[in-house]
Design a protein around this motif. Structure first.
Motif: not given
Length: 202
Positions: A109-120, A164-173
């Motif tokens: 969860l901490a790793a996802i919280a530090e992930t930037a959005d990708k805008g897609q 579902t969500g921004d590609a940054g957090p989704v791929f981090a998940t």
């Protein structure tokens, strides 16, 4: 260890060739840390998870940015006993097997919280398979508990979980699911589908 994916892009457009070929350019910044081989069916990407998942994210985001309905299909694997170890896959990203499940969930969860959005936006569904010795269902259920707290969880479906969500957090998940659950020396796989710009959502 051996880690990698076979990935294919399916653009739903007459201009599918241009979408596929231009999207593969998104892998260029990662090529010095990955082994990448493309044929007429799929692209093999071999390397450590902390490089592999951002590369997949960028491939998906580039294809999705065309505005066309695009589907990315991937089979990811680490620790397959049928594959030889590859030095390019060396990683410190896999969970310590001595750490309790709840600690691994919090680290994910901490790793996802530090992930930037990708805008897609990314709409994904995936299944995690933990193979080999040990209590594989405890690891899978622990992963599902983590997913429900991830901020990208949409819903459970038959045989899979939807994100579902921004590609940054989704791929981090997805990366955290791949790395934090299942034994580091064991065989773990993910079956993944990610969709962009589907007409079903309009």
């Amino acid at each position: 260890m051996f880690a990698g994916t076979q990935v294919s892009l399916y653009p739903m457009t007459d201009g599918f060739v241009d979408v596929i070929m231009s999207s593969l350019d998104a892998l260029d910044p990662w090529r010095d840390r990955l082994r990448i081989e493309t044929d007429d069916i799929s692209t093999l990407i071999v390397g450590p998870p902390e490089v592999l998942f951002p590369a997949l994210r960028d491939l998906y985001a580039k294809a999705a940015s065309t505005g066309q309905h695009v589907v990315l299909r991937a089979t990811l694997s680490r620790g397959c006993p049928g594959e030889p170890d590859d030095p390019i896959c060396q990683t410190a990203a896999l969970a310590n097997p001595k750490e309790p499940l709840d600690q691994r969930q919090q680290q994910a969860l901490a790793a996802i919280a530090e992930t930037a959005d990708k805008g897609q936006i990314a709409d994904a569904q995936f299944s995690l398979y933990v193979m080999g010795a040990g209590d594989h269902m405890a690891e899978i259920m622990g992963c599902i508990d983590f997913l429900k707290q991830s901020g990208t969880f949409d819903r459970s479906k038959n045989f899979c979980t939807r994100l579902t969500g921004d590609a940054g957090p989704v791929f981090a998940t997805l990366q955290q699911a791949f790395c934090q659950f299942g034994p580091p020396a064991g065989h773990v796989t993910i079956d993944l589908t990610v969709s962009a710009n589907s007409p079903s959502k309009r």
